[in-house]
Motif scaffolding. Sequence first.
Motif, mmCIF file in Angstrom:
data_model
loop_
_atom_site.group_PDB
_atom_site.id
_atom_site.type_symbol
_atom_site.label_atom_id
_atom_site.label_comp_id
_atom_site.label_asym_id
_atom_site.label_seq_id
_atom_site.Cartn_x
_atom_site.Cartn_y
_atom_site.Cartn_z
ATOM 1 N N ARG A 103 46.338 -142.916 -62.163
ATOM 2 C CA ARG A 103 46.705 -141.802 -61.285
ATOM 3 C C ARG A 103 48.201 -141.581 -61.378
ATOM 4 O O ARG A 103 48.976 -142.508 -61.452
ATOM 5 N N GLY A 104 48.589 -140.342 -61.326
ATOM 6 C CA GLY A 104 50.007 -140.014 -61.335
ATOM 7 C C GLY A 104 50.616 -140.260 -59.961
ATOM 8 O O GLY A 104 50.008 -140.859 -59.078
ATOM 9 N N ARG A 105 51.813 -139.788 -59.786
ATOM 10 C CA ARG A 105 52.519 -139.953 -58.510
ATOM 11 C C ARG A 105 51.840 -139.121 -57.431
ATOM 12 O O ARG A 105 51.463 -137.980 -57.657
ATOM 13 N N GLN A 106 51.672 -139.696 -56.240
ATOM 14 C CA GLN A 106 51.016 -139.047 -55.103
ATOM 15 C C GLN A 106 51.933 -139.068 -53.894
ATOM 16 O O GLN A 106 52.670 -140.028 -53.684
ATOM 17 N N LEU A 107 51.862 -138.018 -53.086
ATOM 18 C CA LEU A 107 52.532 -137.984 -51.789
ATOM 19 C C LEU A 107 51.440 -138.113 -50.742
ATOM 20 O O LEU A 107 50.557 -137.267 -50.642
ATOM 21 N N LEU A 108 51.461 -139.209 -49.997
ATOM 22 C CA LEU A 108 50.433 -139.510 -49.009
ATOM 23 C C LEU A 108 51.014 -139.314 -47.615
ATOM 24 O O LEU A 108 51.956 -140.004 -47.229
ATOM 25 N N LEU A 109 50.457 -138.378 -46.861
ATOM 26 C CA LEU A 109 50.919 -138.086 -45.507
ATOM 27 C C LEU A 109 49.798 -138.400 -44.522
ATOM 28 O O LEU A 109 48.651 -138.039 -44.760
ATOM 29 N N THR A 110 50.146 -139.058 -43.414
ATOM 30 C CA THR A 110 49.181 -139.397 -42.378
ATOM 31 C C THR A 110 49.809 -139.113 -41.024
ATOM 32 O O THR A 110 50.946 -139.523 -40.764
ATOM 33 N N THR A 111 49.082 -138.398 -40.163
ATOM 34 C CA THR A 111 49.569 -138.156 -38.805
ATOM 35 C C THR A 111 49.150 -139.315 -37.906
ATOM 36 O O THR A 111 48.339 -140.155 -38.288
ATOM 37 N N ARG A 112 49.699 -139.322 -36.695
ATOM 38 C CA ARG A 112 49.379 -140.401 -35.756
ATOM 39 C C ARG A 112 47.920 -140.388 -35.326
ATOM 40 O O ARG A 112 47.385 -141.409 -34.931
ATOM 41 N N ASP A 113 47.259 -139.226 -35.396
ATOM 42 C CA ASP A 113 45.846 -139.179 -35.020
ATOM 43 C C ASP A 113 44.920 -139.507 -36.181
ATOM 44 O O ASP A 113 43.699 -139.458 -36.050
ATOM 45 N N GLY A 114 45.476 -139.844 -37.363
ATOM 46 C CA GLY A 114 44.668 -140.299 -38.494
ATOM 47 C C GLY A 114 44.341 -139.249 -39.534
ATOM 48 O O GLY A 114 43.604 -139.532 -40.466
ATOM 49 N N THR A 115 44.880 -138.046 -39.419
ATOM 50 C CA THR A 115 44.641 -137.015 -40.425
ATOM 51 C C THR A 115 45.406 -137.373 -41.698
ATOM 52 O O THR A 115 46.584 -137.693 -41.655
ATOM 53 N N HIS A 116 44.706 -137.339 -42.834
ATOM 54 C CA HIS A 116 45.304 -137.701 -44.127
ATOM 55 C C HIS A 116 45.476 -136.469 -44.996
ATOM 56 O O HIS A 116 44.673 -135.540 -44.951
ATOM 57 N N LEU A 117 46.512 -136.481 -45.819
ATOM 58 C CA LEU A 117 46.711 -135.448 -46.820
ATOM 59 C C LEU A 117 47.307 -136.107 -48.057
ATOM 60 O O LEU A 117 48.295 -136.839 -47.967
ATOM 61 N N HIS A 118 46.675 -135.888 -49.193
ATOM 62 C CA HIS A 118 47.152 -136.410 -50.478
ATOM 63 C C HIS A 118 47.585 -135.226 -51.314
ATOM 64 O O HIS A 118 46.792 -134.319 -51.570
ATOM 65 N N LEU A 119 48.831 -135.248 -51.762
ATOM 66 C CA LEU A 119 49.357 -134.197 -52.626
ATOM 67 C C LEU A 119 49.711 -134.803 -53.977
ATOM 68 O O LEU A 119 50.304 -135.880 -54.045
ATOM 69 N N ASP A 120 49.356 -134.107 -55.036
ATOM 70 C CA ASP A 120 49.623 -134.559 -56.396
ATOM 71 C C ASP A 120 51.072 -134.256 -56.748
ATOM 72 O O ASP A 120 51.417 -133.125 -57.086
ATOM 73 N N ALA A 121 51.920 -135.261 -56.666
ATOM 74 C CA ALA A 121 53.347 -135.054 -56.938
ATOM 75 C C ALA A 121 53.652 -135.047 -58.428
ATOM 76 O O ALA A 121 54.779 -134.769 -58.819
ATOM 77 N N THR A 122 52.655 -135.319 -59.266
ATOM 78 C CA THR A 122 52.856 -135.261 -60.709
ATOM 79 C C THR A 122 52.738 -133.827 -61.207
ATOM 80 O O THR A 122 53.571 -133.353 -61.970
ATOM 81 N N ASN A 123 51.705 -133.127 -60.774
ATOM 82 C CA ASN A 123 51.454 -131.764 -61.248
ATOM 83 C C ASN A 123 51.982 -130.695 -60.309
ATOM 84 O O ASN A 123 51.878 -129.512 -60.616
ATOM 85 N N LEU A 124 52.523 -131.084 -59.152
ATOM 86 C CA LEU A 124 53.112 -130.127 -58.216
ATOM 87 C C LEU A 124 54.609 -130.340 -58.143
ATOM 88 O O LEU A 124 55.087 -131.476 -58.114
ATOM 89 N N ARG A 125 55.360 -129.265 -58.063
ATOM 90 C CA ARG A 125 56.806 -129.338 -57.849
ATOM 91 C C ARG A 125 57.025 -129.338 -56.341
ATOM 92 O O ARG A 125 56.842 -128.326 -55.674
ATOM 93 N N LEU A 126 57.390 -130.488 -55.783
ATOM 94 C CA LEU A 126 57.491 -130.661 -54.333
ATOM 95 C C LEU A 126 58.924 -130.817 -53.838
ATOM 96 O O LEU A 126 59.138 -131.211 -52.693
ATOM 97 N N LYS A 127 59.907 -130.491 -54.642
ATOM 98 C CA LYS A 127 61.306 -130.650 -54.241
ATOM 99 C C LYS A 127 61.624 -129.923 -52.930
ATOM 100 O O LYS A 127 62.252 -130.501 -52.046
ATOM 101 N N PRO A 128 61.201 -128.660 -52.722
ATOM 102 C CA PRO A 128 61.462 -128.014 -51.429
ATOM 103 C C PRO A 128 60.739 -128.695 -50.261
ATOM 104 O O PRO A 128 61.238 -128.704 -49.141
ATOM 105 N N LEU A 129 59.580 -129.294 -50.532
ATOM 106 C CA LEU A 129 58.850 -129.995 -49.472
ATOM 107 C C LEU A 129 59.619 -131.226 -49.012
ATOM 108 O O LEU A 129 59.635 -131.541 -47.825
ATOM 109 N N TYR A 130 60.285 -131.921 -49.930
ATOM 110 C CA TYR A 130 61.084 -133.086 -49.533
ATOM 111 C C TYR A 130 62.179 -132.684 -48.551
ATOM 112 O O TYR A 130 62.488 -133.415 -47.616
ATOM 113 N N GLY A 131 62.765 -131.510 -48.745
ATOM 114 C CA GLY A 131 63.769 -131.012 -47.804
ATOM 115 C C GLY A 131 63.164 -130.734 -46.438
ATOM 116 O O GLY A 131 63.786 -131.006 -45.410
#
Length: 168
Positions: A103-131
Amino acid sequence: MDQPKRPGPNARVVGRGRMLALPIWLYLLLIGVAVVYFGGFSGSLLIGIPFTLLALFGLTSIARSRVWVDGPLLYSRNAFGYRPPMRLDELGSAALTSFGRNRGRQLLLTTRDGTHLHLDATNLRLKPLYGELARFIPEGSSVANPLLHKRMSAQRPAVAVDAPRWPM
């Protein structure tokens, strides 16, 4: 009341398909089509068709994947459609993984209530999201891992500590 899955008109795009990944998927497509054409029946079944399908999925993913931010809400869409939105002000953990074996690089986000989100940081340009994440995750916070802090620190506004003071 649940949030709609689609972003509103004021949402800003902070992630989209990375154009640097395009040549790799086109190369896999070329291999798949060449094996289907020249490889005979068994070569087509074993190599040509799987490579072609994988490449078409990768190209579709690059073309359709988007990430938007509308205030504290994060919206995302992948090749299969829209995902439920996530509140950035309720993040419990955020981690940017290293490249894995399968698997390539992944951005894994989890909220306090347990909602998960996996973003493909290999095939997505996420530089503005980091800001945007830097606005909700303070520097040195235990919410994010060190690799994500490194990416966010490059997007944080520079604050001059030893700035000259103007005379009054």
